[in-house]
Design an enzyme around this catalytic site. Structure first.
Site, PDB file in Angstrom:
ATOM      1  N   THR A 134       0.871  -1.179   0.000  1.00 13.25           N
ATOM      2  CA  THR A 134       0.000   0.000   0.000  1.00 13.25           C
ATOM      3  C   THR A 134       0.906   1.228   0.000  1.00 13.25           C
ATOM      4  OG1 THR A 134      -1.608  -1.248   1.279  1.00 13.25           O
ATOM      5  CG2 THR A 134      -1.943   1.125   1.131  1.00 13.25           C
ATOM      6  N   LYS A 144      -7.132   1.470  -3.181  1.00 14.77           N
ATOM      7  CA  LYS A 144      -6.727   0.832  -1.920  1.00 14.77           C
ATOM      8  C   LYS A 144      -6.720   1.848  -0.772  1.00 14.77           C
ATOM      9  CE  LYS A 144      -4.855  -1.737   1.211  1.00 14.77           C
ATOM     10  NZ  LYS A 144      -5.542  -2.798   1.918  1.00 14.77           N
ATOM     11  N   LYS A 199       0.205   5.574   8.177  1.00 10.76           N
ATOM     12  CA  LYS A 199       0.833   5.831   6.861  1.00 10.76           C
ATOM     13  C   LYS A 199      -0.246   5.955   5.781  1.00 10.76           C
ATOM     14  CE  LYS A 199       1.744   2.126   4.770  1.00 10.76           C
ATOM     15  NZ  LYS A 199       1.122   1.203   3.831  1.00 10.76           N
TER      16      LYS A 199
HETATM   17  P1  NAP Z   1       5.020  -5.917   8.069  1.00 13.10           P
HETATM   18  O1  NAP Z   1       4.636  -7.219   8.668  1.00 13.10           O
HETATM   19  O2  NAP Z   1       5.444  -4.796   8.948  1.00 13.10           O
HETATM   20  O3  NAP Z   1       6.202  -6.214   6.991  1.00 13.10           O
HETATM   21  C1  NAP Z   1       6.876  -5.140   6.380  1.00 13.10           C
HETATM   22  C2  NAP Z   1       7.878  -5.667   5.372  1.00 13.10           C
HETATM   23  O4  NAP Z   1       8.588  -4.538   4.815  1.00 13.10           O
HETATM   24  C3  NAP Z   1       8.942  -6.587   5.971  1.00 13.10           C
HETATM   25  O5  NAP Z   1       9.348  -7.517   4.996  1.00 13.10           O
HETATM   26  C4  NAP Z   1      10.077  -5.593   6.256  1.00 13.10           C
HETATM   27  O6  NAP Z   1      11.341  -6.188   6.313  1.00 13.10           O
HETATM   28  C5  NAP Z   1       9.982  -4.712   5.032  1.00 13.10           C
HETATM   29  N1  NAP Z   1      10.625  -3.416   5.206  1.00 13.10           N
HETATM   30  C6  NAP Z   1      10.248  -2.402   6.033  1.00 13.10           C
HETATM   31  N2  NAP Z   1      11.072  -1.353   5.881  1.00 13.10           N
HETATM   32  C7  NAP Z   1      11.998  -1.711   4.957  1.00 13.10           C
HETATM   33  C8  NAP Z   1      13.086  -1.048   4.356  1.00 13.10           C
HETATM   34  N3  NAP Z   1      13.422   0.223   4.677  1.00 13.10           N
HETATM   35  N4  NAP Z   1      13.824  -1.723   3.424  1.00 13.10           N
HETATM   36  C9  NAP Z   1      13.500  -3.004   3.076  1.00 13.10           C
HETATM   37  N5  NAP Z   1      12.456  -3.682   3.604  1.00 13.10           N
HETATM   38  C10 NAP Z   1      11.711  -3.041   4.524  1.00 13.10           C
HETATM   39  O7  NAP Z   1       3.850  -5.318   7.158  1.00 13.10           O
HETATM   40  P2  NAP Z   1       2.616  -6.095   6.472  1.00 13.10           P
HETATM   41  O8  NAP Z   1       1.484  -6.103   7.435  1.00 13.10           O
HETATM   42  O9  NAP Z   1       3.104  -7.347   5.847  1.00 13.10           O
HETATM   43  O10 NAP Z   1       2.246  -5.026   5.323  1.00 13.10           O
HETATM   44  C11 NAP Z   1       2.974  -4.943   4.104  1.00 13.10           C
HETATM   45  C12 NAP Z   1       2.241  -3.980   3.174  1.00 13.10           C
HETATM   46  O11 NAP Z   1       0.932  -4.477   2.921  1.00 13.10           O
HETATM   47  C13 NAP Z   1       2.047  -2.572   3.738  1.00 13.10           C
HETATM   48  O12 NAP Z   1       2.142  -1.636   2.697  1.00 13.10           O
HETATM   49  C14 NAP Z   1       0.646  -2.614   4.306  1.00 13.10           C
HETATM   50  O13 NAP Z   1       0.073  -1.327   4.365  1.00 13.10           O
HETATM   51  C15 NAP Z   1      -0.043  -3.517   3.300  1.00 13.10           C
HETATM   52  N6  NAP Z   1      -1.209  -4.280   3.783  1.00 13.10           N
HETATM   53  C16 NAP Z   1      -1.239  -4.817   5.045  1.00 13.10           C
HETATM   54  C17 NAP Z   1      -2.357  -5.528   5.457  1.00 13.10           C
HETATM   55  C18 NAP Z   1      -2.456  -6.113   6.838  1.00 13.10           C
HETATM   56  O14 NAP Z   1      -3.586  -6.370   7.297  1.00 13.10           O
HETATM   57  N7  NAP Z   1      -1.354  -6.361   7.532  1.00 13.10           N
HETATM   58  C19 NAP Z   1      -3.416  -5.717   4.573  1.00 13.10           C
HETATM   59  C20 NAP Z   1      -3.343  -5.205   3.277  1.00 13.10           C
HETATM   60  C21 NAP Z   1      -2.219  -4.483   2.889  1.00 13.10           C
HETATM   61  P3  NAP Z   1      11.930  -6.774   7.724  1.00 13.10           P
HETATM   62  O15 NAP Z   1      11.338  -8.142   7.849  1.00 13.10           O
HETATM   63  O16 NAP Z   1      13.391  -6.763   7.509  1.00 13.10           O
HETATM   64  O17 NAP Z   1      11.463  -5.821   8.801  1.00 13.10           O
END
Ligand code: NAP
Length: 297
Positions: free
Chosen positions: A94, A170, A239
């Site tokens: 997102t 989104k 965010k």
């Molecule tokens: P998350 O569990 O916090 O995972 C974040 C990912 O991004 C991890 O792989 C992290 O790597 C990586 N990352 C963060 N900062 C980075 C950087 N500076 N350089 C390289 N890698 C980096 O988040 P998530 O819940 O999976 O969400 C991922 C995306 O999907 C977001 O954009 C979120 O808004 C969207 N989303 C989330 C949901 C939900 O319900 N969770 C639903 C729909 C969409 P590390 O493992 O090294 O920290």
């Protein structure tokens, strides 16, 4: 299909696992490489850099925010450097509308395809391959990506030729979700102060005109005050409220509700720390009404 997958957080690791399960040959990369271990055990290979993952020809990124996506796209080890001509980058994170536009342009300059393909659904939906995929971009690229969308989701919505249209949809969706959570939290708080249990209110809501997944899922979280562990972390929700605000400002579309929701999210983060679910706006709402949360919520 040969694919690279970059970003193994809560959503990415579940999505990548489903791609492996569906028989695709997946090369994974994550900033913290240890998180790749279960996927490697399930049959994925470990790429040493984002460029190596992108060499597969089709690469998916599922990362926290705009900065994270930019950090894996550019530079000698980045996606742009590794993706072959005619390759395809599918961005599921997102991210902002403006970054969606920039990614489309820079990939076109490199002779590469680009799709925004945002997902609706939380980690349990991702694990169950029940996400909704909202994508936009060239129709032939969407057709090329369709087997991947089918492996991770229950339905794909194509919302336009311009990839960033999917980012806008989104962000609008998350604004709608957050508005529903805020409204439910306010209703539950006033009802509870008036002596009606939150669960009773929820039963009436979901059994009548509010019988939809958003009220069911978030209504239960609010009624149970179950804000940890976070399924969707509040900083990521904040965010998204910032990104829809930027889009609204650029498009000259006032969104007065957004200010209220955003401030409640900031209030909850300030009081509770960074590890809460975004539904913890419910805590800010109840505290403002003089109701203390249950301990440990
Ligand atoms: P998350 O569990 O916090 O995972 C974040 C990912 O991004 C991890 O792989 C992290 O790597 C990586 N990352 C963060 N900062 C980075 C950087 N500076 N350089 C390289 N890698 C980096 O988040 P998530 O819940 O999976 O969400 C991922 C995306 O999907 C977001 O954009 C979120 O808004 C969207 N989303 C989330 C949901 C939900 O319900 N969770 C639903 C729909 C969409 P590390 O493992 O090294 O920290």
């Amino acid at each position: 299909m040969d694919i690279g997958f970059i970003g193994l957080g809560s959503m990415g690791s579940a999505i990548a696992a489903n791609l492996v399960r569906a028989g695709h040959k997946v090369a994974v990369w994550n900033r913290t490489p240890q998180k790749a271990q279960p996927l490697v055990e399930a049959g994925a290979t470990l790429a040493q850099t984002p460029a190596e993952a992108a060499r597969a020809g089709v690469v998916i990124t599922m990362l926290a925010d705009d900065a994270a996506v930019e950090s894996v796209v550019h530079g000698p080890d980045g996606v742009l450097a590794g993706l072959p001509q005619g390759g395809l980058h599918i961005s599921m994170s997102t991210i902002g509308v403006e970054l969606g536009d920039r990614l489309a342009a820079v990939h076109a300059e490199h002779g590469q395809g680009y799709l925004s393909a945002c997902v609706l659904g939380r980690p349990p939906a991702a694990q169950a391959a029940k996400l909704f995929v909202v994508t936009a971009g060239a129709a032939d690229q969407i057709a090329r990506a369709q087997p991947l969308f089918d492996a991770v989701g229950q339905r794909t919505f194509a919302v336009g030729d311009k990839p960033s249209a999917a980012n806008l949809v989104k962000l609008c969706s998350n604004f709608m979700l957050m508005s529903a959570i805020e409204a439910m939290a306010e209703a539950m708080t006033v009802a509870a102060k008036g002596g009606v249990a939150k669960t009773t209110l929820l039963e009436v809501f979901t059994g009548t005109v509010f019988g939809s997944p958003v009220y069911q899922l978030y209504g239960e979280i609010l009624a149970e005050e179950r804000y940890r562990p976070a399924g969707f972390a509040a900083p990521l929700g904040l965010k998204d409220m910032r990104l829809i605000g930027v889009a609204a400002e650029q498009l000259r579309a006032p969104m007065p509700f957004l200010g209220v929701i955003r401030d409640h999210l900031i209030e909850a983060l300030a009081q509770e720390g960074e590890d809460i679910d975004w539904a913890a706006v419910g805590l800010a709402v109840s505290r403002n009404a003089g109701v203390q949360p249950r301990s440990g919520s």
